[in-house]
Structures are given as structure tokens and as C-alpha cells.
Motif scaffolding. Structure first.
Motif, short mmCIF file in Angstrom:
data_model
loop_
_atom_site.label_atom_id
_atom_site.label_comp_id
_atom_site.label_asym_id
_atom_site.label_seq_id
_atom_site.Cartn_x
_atom_site.Cartn_y
_atom_site.Cartn_z
N VAL A 1 1.60 35.22 -20.91
CA VAL A 1 0.35 34.96 -20.44
C VAL A 1 -0.48 35.58 -19.66
CG1 VAL A 1 -1.23 32.99 -20.20
CG2 VAL A 1 0.89 32.43 -21.35
N PRO A 2 -1.46 36.37 -19.85
CA PRO A 2 -2.23 37.12 -18.89
C PRO A 2 -2.60 36.18 -17.64
CG PRO A 2 -2.98 37.60 -20.89
CD PRO A 2 -2.15 36.45 -21.07
N LEU A 3 -2.77 36.63 -16.40
CA LEU A 3 -3.16 35.88 -15.20
C LEU A 3 -4.57 35.17 -15.49
CD1 LEU A 3 -2.48 34.91 -12.43
CD2 LEU A 3 -3.67 37.13 -11.65
N GLU A 4 -5.58 36.00 -16.05
CA GLU A 4 -6.90 35.54 -16.22
C GLU A 4 -7.00 34.43 -17.22
OE1 GLU A 4 -9.49 35.95 -14.52
OE2 GLU A 4 -8.21 37.27 -13.03
N THR A 5 -6.04 34.53 -18.32
CA THR A 5 -5.88 33.55 -19.20
C THR A 5 -5.33 32.05 -18.51
OG1 THR A 5 -5.64 35.02 -21.04
CG2 THR A 5 -4.92 32.81 -21.48
N ALA A 6 -4.31 32.32 -17.90
CA ALA A 6 -3.74 31.25 -17.18
C ALA A 6 -4.85 30.67 -16.18
CB ALA A 6 -2.59 31.55 -16.56
N CYS A 7 -5.50 31.29 -15.31
CA CYS A 7 -6.26 30.93 -14.48
C CYS A 7 -7.43 30.00 -15.00
CB CYS A 7 -7.11 31.90 -13.65
SG CYS A 7 -5.94 32.64 -12.41
N ALA A 8 -7.92 30.61 -16.16
CA ALA A 8 -9.12 30.03 -16.96
C ALA A 8 -8.65 28.74 -17.58
CB ALA A 8 -9.44 30.85 -18.05
N TYR A 9 -7.33 28.49 -18.09
CA TYR A 9 -6.87 27.43 -18.73
C TYR A 9 -6.46 26.17 -17.54
CZ TYR A 9 -3.83 24.50 -21.27
OH TYR A 9 -3.42 23.30 -21.92
N LEU A 10 -6.20 26.61 -16.45
CA LEU A 10 -6.00 25.60 -15.48
C LEU A 10 -7.40 25.14 -14.98
CD1 LEU A 10 -2.89 27.30 -13.53
CD2 LEU A 10 -2.86 25.06 -14.90
N ALA A 11 -8.07 25.89 -14.71
CA ALA A 11 -9.71 25.74 -14.09
C ALA A 11 -10.28 24.92 -15.16
CB ALA A 11 -10.40 27.13 -13.93
N SER A 12 -10.12 25.08 -16.35
CA SER A 12 -11.17 24.29 -17.51
C SER A 12 -10.35 22.92 -17.54
CB SER A 12 -11.20 25.11 -18.65
OG SER A 12 -9.51 25.20 -19.26
N GLY A 13 -9.16 22.87 -17.33
CA GLY A 13 -8.47 21.36 -17.45
C GLY A 13 -8.54 20.78 -16.46
N ALA A 14 -9.20 21.01 -15.20
CA ALA A 14 -9.34 20.20 -13.92
C ALA A 14 -10.63 19.72 -13.83
CB ALA A 14 -8.68 20.95 -12.86
N PRO A 15 -10.87 18.52 -13.41
CA PRO A 15 -12.32 17.77 -13.09
C PRO A 15 -12.96 18.63 -12.04
CG PRO A 15 -10.36 16.43 -12.10
CD PRO A 15 -9.66 17.51 -12.88
N PRO A 16 -14.25 18.72 -12.10
CA PRO A 16 -15.26 19.39 -11.28
C PRO A 16 -15.38 18.82 -9.96
CG PRO A 16 -16.60 18.50 -13.12
CD PRO A 16 -15.14 18.47 -13.52
N LEU A 17 -15.30 19.50 -9.09
CA LEU A 17 -15.64 18.51 -7.70
C LEU A 17 -16.72 19.41 -7.02
CD1 LEU A 17 -11.90 17.99 -6.54
CD2 LEU A 17 -13.80 16.25 -7.66
N ARG A 18 -17.05 18.77 -5.98
CA ARG A 18 -18.26 19.82 -5.03
C ARG A 18 -17.31 20.14 -3.65
NH1 ARG A 18 -23.44 20.21 -6.65
NH2 ARG A 18 -23.92 18.51 -8.23
N ASN A 19 -17.65 21.19 -3.48
CA ASN A 19 -16.90 21.67 -2.17
C ASN A 19 -17.78 21.51 -1.08
OD1 ASN A 19 -18.80 23.68 -2.53
ND2 ASN A 19 -17.51 25.46 -2.92
N ALA A 20 -17.47 22.03 0.31
CA ALA A 20 -18.18 21.91 1.42
C ALA A 20 -19.45 22.48 1.51
CB ALA A 20 -17.66 22.31 2.52
N ASP A 21 -19.76 23.39 0.54
CA ASP A 21 -21.20 24.20 0.51
C ASP A 21 -21.94 23.41 -0.65
OD1 ASP A 21 -20.36 25.93 2.25
OD2 ASP A 21 -19.38 27.29 0.93
N GLY A 22 -21.38 22.26 -1.32
CA GLY A 22 -22.25 21.52 -2.36
C GLY A 22 -22.21 22.39 -3.58
N GLN A 23 -21.20 23.30 -3.91
CA GLN A 23 -21.06 24.03 -5.11
C GLN A 23 -19.88 23.23 -5.76
OE1 GLN A 23 -20.29 28.11 -4.22
NE2 GLN A 23 -22.61 28.36 -3.55
N LEU A 24 -19.94 23.39 -7.44
CA LEU A 24 -19.05 22.78 -8.11
C LEU A 24 -17.90 23.70 -8.41
CD1 LEU A 24 -20.99 21.17 -10.89
CD2 LEU A 24 -20.08 20.01 -9.16
N GLU A 25 -16.59 23.30 -8.16
CA GLU A 25 -15.33 24.11 -8.35
C GLU A 25 -14.25 22.88 -8.60
OE1 GLU A 25 -13.76 24.43 -3.82
OE2 GLU A 25 -14.72 26.15 -4.71
N THR A 26 -13.23 23.32 -8.69
CA THR A 26 -11.97 22.46 -9.14
C THR A 26 -10.94 22.94 -7.77
OG1 THR A 26 -10.79 24.02 -10.21
CG2 THR A 26 -12.24 22.85 -11.52
N THR A 27 -9.91 21.58 -7.88
CA THR A 27 -8.85 21.77 -6.81
C THR A 27 -8.06 23.10 -6.99
OG1 THR A 27 -7.29 20.49 -8.29
CG2 THR A 27 -8.81 19.32 -6.72
#
Length: 803
Positions: free
Chosen positions: A312-338
Motif C-alpha cells: 500500500v503506498p504511503l499516501e493511500t494509507a495516510c488518506a485511509y487512516l485520516a478519512s476513518g478518524a472523527p474530525p477534531l479542532r486543533n489549538a488553532d481552531g482548524q479541523l483535523e484528526t488525531t
């Protein structure tokens, strides 16, 4: 010539069997209608003679109804149901099969969370040219290229099969690379593109193929008939499956070629090439080393293209893990995941760092799925934060993989999972199952083999003792229902004696202990060693029985206490009953059984005909000799004309008893067939089949052996040396022994023991089904396996409570 001689032999056996059945029925009717006659009846019996015949006439319809209720389903199963519309049967069956397969594959995709939120892209490339057939032998090979460099994914592979209906493809990949997932997704993608009248893809575990015994098409037909009952709605399922295969309406997806034993893989490859027509499509999955070794020793798969799965290419794995995690807001107020900080380091950290080790681990679809399950950012457990994977203690891929394997079960059974079992309890139970799969199950978990984890005294003595307890309970019920003189005639006891527990305990101990000794077995024994040990045990027990009879005779001659004599007699009768059960060859079944199908009709006829003939031939001389010797002993050296009468009545008694006994034994053996445990739809289905088979066999054997009780009504039956009590004990013990020695009966014993000790849950199959739904186990027919061999090895290597 061989076929005609076999048919002639079957006809002869059937004729002889029919004659023997007629003799048995005639004797039974004669006995029944003569029960009211005789010179020794009392006046009370004379007055009740008419009522006896009337009772018999009233009972016969009930007996006929019971027999028909048992025989009718068997005949329906053997002969099948006629098709209402033969012309449309195959097309309708193909469409029904397509709907069933689509639902089955979608359920499997949901179980693996392939749709949450979207399946991970699995890429492939062309394999080694030495493993594929020549390009000019592969039909329309250019359409399989996909991208210009020969790469592709699930969509390209499904499109290639849709574009050319006769394509053959071999997919190779290492452990955990997603071969089974690819087979499932290609099946679903092809079904979405499939047009009416085209082939239906069906995923079949090739490990269930007994290559030496079964032909390829026979195995596929049997798997289809066992897995998909929808094929048998209008005609026998095997007939419809064979028609589908003959018309090329089946696309076999054979998963796990490497799971075949190494010794039979070359033969399997030769059979694939020899038994499949050139126009039959095929998709085969395997590990590369197993397939390459097979090709080196035999040949390539004819007209097949070989593809190899890519990491599995690294970018494919990263995209899959990111899309399966719930979105959260970081310290700057932007949406991201754990996963965001971890994914950033994965992209930028240099080699020889924990991030580099994690990059290697995430090249496997299996480890990506485990990382997603374990590191979901749960606030309940800090160890489930993805950042833990970048700690210095995880500096190598092996350490990261061990951590994911250890944390997988606690994550699946966590507090928020809704599981009815805690993570600690589930871990302890899965440890026992993993150890069982590794030590006794050959990597699989089968409900009928779990008794191997029982302590040996429980494993060998509990089922026979349970059978003896069931027989004792039935004996107590009969004491309430039968007149006192009839009860004593058949069982050697008076109803009042049942109030004294040792009277029944002696029979229970004799029967249970003897049956336990006779049924003792070890998987490591060869068949010849098993027969030799069984013969020696039977000889020893027969010697013990003779000693008990001599002891009983001496106690009676010395006028010892009647209670002691009675207990000795009951102990002897218990041993006799167990030896008679051994004569029926009622042994522990190695795997689940099912009722016979249409292909077993010939075997059933041969068993019944041979059994009836053998029972008559062996029983008549034995009965004649027994009655003759008893008459000579009673009347001196010159018994006169009564000796001839004794010979005739003895032959009648012996022929009747032998015929019925061997008939019951034939039904016991011919009334079941082994279940294909890897082709049956589910473990629950195999348990249901084995339970139904055990109950039907016990009912038929009890029904047939009950005719032995009529032997006591034959003329001069009292001169046959206690034949009434022997027949009574056999009838009393045979059905319970049939039940408890079945796979279902032994599973009940194991289930009760594990439930009482807390080692496994009471609802064991529900626990296994739940573990399968949570992705801990995977199911192949009636067998469960751990999701991956490394998970099984890790669980079995770490007992609960240890680090």
C-alpha cells in the motif's frame, strides 16, 4: 461390465433384504396377535385377551404414523422435489444465486468495515512472466493491462472479467496483503456489472477440496449445494449446481491455494488444467512462494494471467487512516484528526526513526486495519492515541506490530464497544481458543474438537456416564408404565427395587465404565493400531463379563443375599449392554454428520441388504444351538422330539433377533454422512445438522431395536439363555449411547464443563459469532480461524494476566 455386476449385486441384496423384512414383519404380527392366546394364561388374562388385541390394533396406526413421520423427510431428501418448470430452472437458479452471493459478499464487506467510509484501494501489477501462461494462450490479454505500465486495481480487474467472460487470473500476495479482500471486492464489483444470463462469481475456500478423493467439478458442485440452499427450491441442489457449472454460469473464485497441503498442490494444479474447459473462467488467490513452487514442479495454470499485489503506498494509507478518524479542532481552531501529527511525521521523518518503522508496517492492509481499530483516539485510554506509535520504544517494525496485536483485543472489546464480555474476560477466552487452534485444531477452531481441552477424565468418562444416567432415567419411567412381571422379564428388576439406588447404580456403573473403556481413542493412533487396541479391549471386557456371570452363578448357588445377587446381575447386564453397543460400532464421531443425500442411496441399499442377510445367517444357527443346549441340559442326554422343536424355535428366535439387530446397526451406519465442514454455510448449520442426524439415528435405532422386545413372546424364548434381559438392556442403552457419542452430544459435555469452570462462555457459539462480527475471527464454513496467524500466535504465547 463392472457397473452391471454392481447393479445385479444391489438387486440381489435388495431382494434378500425385502424377504428378511417380510419375515420380521410377519413374526412381529404373529407375536402381536398371539399375545392373547396360549395355554398358560390366567382367567384374568383370558378375559382381557380381546382388549389386548384391540389395544394392538389401536397401536398399529400410531406406530405407522411414527414410522412415516421419520421416513417421509428421509425419502424427500433422498429423492428430491420435482421441478415445476424445468425449462426455466437453470436461469432462475442463476439469478437467485446472484442475489444470494451479492448479499453474502456485502455482509462480509460490512464485517471487515470495507465500506466505512470507503474501501482502501488495493493495487496490483503483472507478475513474473514465468508464472503466467504464454500471451497468445491468454484470451484478450491486452484488456488486463489497466494503466500503461500494467498496474490496476479492483475496478480494472472486475472490468477485465466483464469484458471477457472466459478470463482466468491468478492473484499472488504475501500474508496480510489483502488477497481475500480483493476476491470479495472483485466479486461485488463484477456482480454490479453483471448482465442477466452471465456467469455468477462464487467465492470458494479451496482448502476444503480433498484433491486426492474428489474431482474439481464434483467438489464445486458439492460446495454450491451445501452453501446455497436457494439452488434446491425446485430440484435437488446438486443437480442444479451441476447444470449451472455445465452451462458455464459459475465463475469460481478459489481463495487460498497456499492453504492446500504442500503434497497435493501439484495434483491440484494438474486437475485444474485437466478438468476445466478452456471457456470456464477462474480467479485464484495464493501466496507467491507456494504458487511458484507448484509451477516449478508441474505447470502454469492454463490461459491464466498472474498478478501480484503491491504494498500500500504511503499516501493511500495516510488518506485511509485520516478519512476513518472523527474530525477534531486543533489549538488553532482548524479541523483535523488525531492522526494528523502522526501522518505529518510519517511523510517527513528520516530513516531509522519510529516514523520510518511505522511506514514499513503501514504497507500491509492488515496492519493498516489494525492501526485504525487500535488507535482511534479514544479518550478512555491514552494508549489508543496514534501518537503512541511514534514513541522511542517502537523503533522497529516488529515492536509496532506486536503492540498492535496486543492492543487489538482490548480495543475491540472496550467499554464503548457494547460487547457483552469485558476485554479481560474476552482476552482469557480467546487465549484458550488460540492455544486450542495452535495445539489441536491445525489453526482452526471447530466446535466438535473443543473437547480436546477438557481434562482427560471428563473427556472420556462424562459422555458414557451421561448415557448411563439417561438410560437409568428411562428405566425409572418404564418402571412406572410397565406391569411388574413384564418389567422384571426384560430388565431383571422389580419396580420396587428402583427405590434402592444401588440396584440401578450397578447397571449404570457397568454400562458407563465399559462404554468409556471401549470408546477411548487417541488422534495419534493409526487405523490398524486403533483396531488392534479395540479388539484387545473387547476381549478383556468379555473375559470380565464371563467372570461376572460365574460370580453371579456362585452367589446364587451359595444362597447369598438376594440384593447382592441382584446387584451383580445388574452390573453384568450393564457390561453386556455396552459390549452390544460396541458390536453396533457406535463410536465417537470425528466430525459432524448429516442425513444422507441422493448420492447415498446405493450405499444405504447395500448396507440394509447385507445387514439383513448377515443377521439372519448368523442369528439363526446361534439361536438354534443355544436352545438345543439348554434343552439337553434340562432334559438329560435323550431329550427326544423336544430337541428338534428346540432347534426350530431357536433358529426362529436367533434369526429374528439377529436380523433386527444387524438391521438397526445398518441403519446406524448408513443413516449419516460426513459434513463437508468447509463448505457448510456456518458452524450453527453444521451443529444443527449433526443434532438432527443424531436424533433421527437414535429414533430409528430405538424403533428397530424395540422389535427385539418381541423376541420374549416367541415360543420357547425362555430357553434362549436370558434373551429377554439382553434385548431389553440393548434397547435401553443404544439410543442414549448414539446421542452422547455424537459430535453434538460431546459438545454439550464440553459446553457444560467450560461454562461451570468459567473458561469459556455458556453461549459459546454466540461468543464465536460475535468475535467473527468484530473482526477477531474469520469464518470458513463450519470452522473459525483467527483473523491472521500472527494474532493467533501472539494470543497463545501470552497467557492472561502476564505481560
Amino acid at each position: 461390465m463392472a457397473r452391471s455386476s454392481q447393479h445385479l449385486r444391489i438387486k440381489v441384496l435388495l431382494f434378500m433384504g425385502s424377504v428378511a423384512i417380510g419375515v420380521v414383519i410377519g413374526v412381529a404380527v404373529y407375536i402381536g396377535f398371539s399375545m392373547g392366546g396360549g395355554q398358560d394364561r390366567s382367567p384374568v388374562e383370558e378375559q382381557g385377551g380381546g382388549r389386548g388385541n384391540s389395544t394392538l390394533v389401536n397401536v398399529l396406526p400410531l406406530l405407522a404414523a411414527v414410522i412415516s413421520s421419520i421416513i417421509t423427510p428421509l425419502l424427500t431428501r433422498l429423492l428430491g422435489t420435482p421441478s415445476e418448470n424445468p425449462a426455466d430452472r437453470v436461469p432462475l437458479a442463476a439469478e437467485a444465486l446472484a442475489r444470494k452471493v451479492r448479499g453474502e459478499r456485502k455482509a462480509e464487506a460490512r464485517l471487515r468495515r470495507l465500506q466505512d467510509p470507503a474501501p482502501m484501494d488495493i493495487r496490483w501489477t503483472r507478475g513474473d512472466a514465468c508464472l503466467s501462461d504464454h500471451r497468445h494462450n491468454v484470451p484478450d490479454d491486452a484488456t488486463l493491462a489497466g494503466a500503461p505500465e500494467g498496474h490496476g486495481g479492483v475496478a480494472e480487474l472486475a472490468a477485465a472479467f466483464a469484458a471477457h467472460p472466459h478470463r482466468r487470473v491468478v492473484v499472488l500476495g504475501p500474508a496480510g496483503s489483502g488477497k481475500s479482500v480483493l476476491a470479495n471486492r472483485v466479486t461485488l464489483a463484477y456482480l454490479e456489472r453483471r448482465e442477466r444470463g452471465r456467469a455468477v462469481p462464487v467465492v470458494l475456500p479451496i482448502a476444503s477440496w480433498d484433491v486426492r478423493r474428489d474431482g474439481l467439478t464434483d467438489w464445486i458442485v458439492r460446495c454450491l449445494a451445501a452453501q446455497y440452499e436457494v439452488l434446491g427450491t425446485t430440484a435437488p441442489a446438486e443437480d442444479v449446481a451441476r447444470e449451472l457449472l455445465d452451462r458455464e454460469l459459475i465463475l469460481p473464485v478459489l481463495d487460498g491455494f497456499d492453504q492446500l497441503p504442500e503434497s497435493v498442490r501439484p495434483l491440484a494444479m494438474r486437475r485444474l488444467n485437466a478438468e476445466l474447459d478452456a471457456s470456464v473462467p477462474l480467479l485464484l488467490t495464493s501466496r507467491p512462494d507456494a504458487y511458484a513452487a507448484t509451477v516449478a514442479s508441474t505447470d502454469v495454470l492454463t490461459a491464466a494471467t498472474v498478478l501480484e499485489l503491491l504494498p500500500v503506498p504511503l499516501e493511500t494509507a495516510c488518506a485511509y487512516l485520516a478519512s476513518g478518524a472523527p474530525p477534531l479542532r486543533n489549538a488553532d481552531g482548524q479541523l483535523e484528526t488525531t492522526w494528523a501529527p502522526v501522518l505529518h511525521r510519517l511523510r517527513h521523518d528520516p530513516e531509522r526513526t519510529p516514523a520510518a518503522a511505522l511506514r514499513t508496517v503501514l504497507g500491509s492492509p492488515l496492519m493498516i486495519a489494525m492501526a485504525r481499530q487500535v488507535c482511534d483516539g479514544s479518550r478512555e485510554d491514552p494508549d489508543r492515541n496514534p501518537a503512541v506509535l511514534l514513541e522511542d520504544r517502537f523503533s522497529t517494525p516488529e515492536r509496532i506490530e506486536r503492540h498492535l496485536l496486543d492492543a487489538y483485543v482490548p480495543a475491540v472489546y472496550g467499554p464503548s464497544s457494547g460487547a457483552p464480555w469485558t476485554a479481560r474476560k474476552a482476552r482469557r477466552q480467546l487465549w484458550l481458543l488460540a492455544r486450542h487452534a495452535q495445539d489441536h485444531g491445525g489453526g482452526t477452531i471447530a466446535w466438535w474438537r473443543l473437547e480436546a481441552e477438557l481434562p482427560w477424565p471428563v473427556r472420556w468418562f462424562a459422555p458414557p456416564l451421561l448415557a448411563s444416567v439417561c438410560s437409568g432415567t428411562l428405566l425409572a419411567l418404564l418402571a412406572l408404565a410397565l406391569p411388574g412381571h413384564a418389567f422384571k422379564t426384560y430388565f431383571g428388576l422389580t419396580p420396587a427395587a428402583l427405590l434402592f439406588p444401588p440396584a440401578v447404580a450397578a447397571w449404570t456403573v457397568g454400562f458407563g465404565l465399559t462404554l468409556a473403556i471401549l470408546s477411548y481413542d487417541r488422534p495419534s493412533w493409526t487405523e490398524s493400531e486403533r483396531r488392534r487396541r479395540s479388539a484387545s479391549r473387547r476381549a478383556l471386557l468379555v473375559t470380565a463379563l464371563v467372570a461376572l456371570e460365574l460370580l453371579h452363578t456362585w452367589l446364587s448357588a451359595e444362597q447369598v443375599s438376594e440384593r447382592v445377587c441382584q446387584e451383580t446381575r445388574q452390573l453384568s447386564l450393564g457390561v453386556t449392554a455396552a459390549l452390544l453397543v460396541a458390536f453396533f460400532d457406535a463410536r465417537r464421531t470425528a466430525q459432524p454428520l448429516a442425513l444422507p443425500g441422493r448420492d447415498n442411496v446405493t450405499v444405504i441399499v447395500q448396507w440394509l441388504g447385507r445387514g439383513l442377510l448377515l443377521g439372519t445367517v448368523l442369528g439363526a444357527p446361534t439361536g438354534a444351538l443355544t436352545c438345543f443346549l439348554n434343552t439337553c441340559l434340562d432334559q438329560g442326554r435323550d431329550p427326544g422330539w423336544s430337541a428338534g422343536l428346540a432347534l426350530g424355535s431357536g433358529a426362529l428366535i436367533g434369526g429374528f433377533v439377529g436380523c433386527v439387530a444387524v438391521l438397526a446397526m445398518s441403519v446406524f451406519h448408513a443413516g449419516a454422512r460426513a459434513v463437508d465442514v468447509q463448505a457448510v454455510p456456518s458452524p450453527e448449520r453444521s451443529l444443527t445438522q449433526d443434532r438432527r442426524t443424531a436424533l433421527v439415528r437414535a429414533a430409528l435405532v430405538a424403533l428397530l431395536s424395540s422389535l427385539l422386545l418381541l423376541a420374549a413372546r416367541l415360543p420357547r424364548a425362555g430357553e434362549a439363555g436370558g434373551i429377554e434381559q439382553i434385548c431389553g438392556c440393548l434397547w435401553l442403552s443404544l439410543a442414549p449411547a448414539t446421542l452422547v457419542l455424537s459430535a453434538w452430544g460431546r459438545f454439550l459435555t464440553a459446553r457444560v464443563w467450560f461454562g461451570l469452570t468459567g473458561r469459556l462462555p455458556w453461549r459459546l457459539l454466540a461468543f464465536l459469532k460475535d468475535a467473527h462480527a468484530r473482526g477477531v475471527l474469520r469464518q470458513t464454513g463450519a470452522l473459525y480461524q483467527f483473523r491472521h496467524l500472527r494474532l493467533q500466535e501472539r494470543l497463545s504465547a501470552r497467557p492472561p494476566g502476564r505481560g
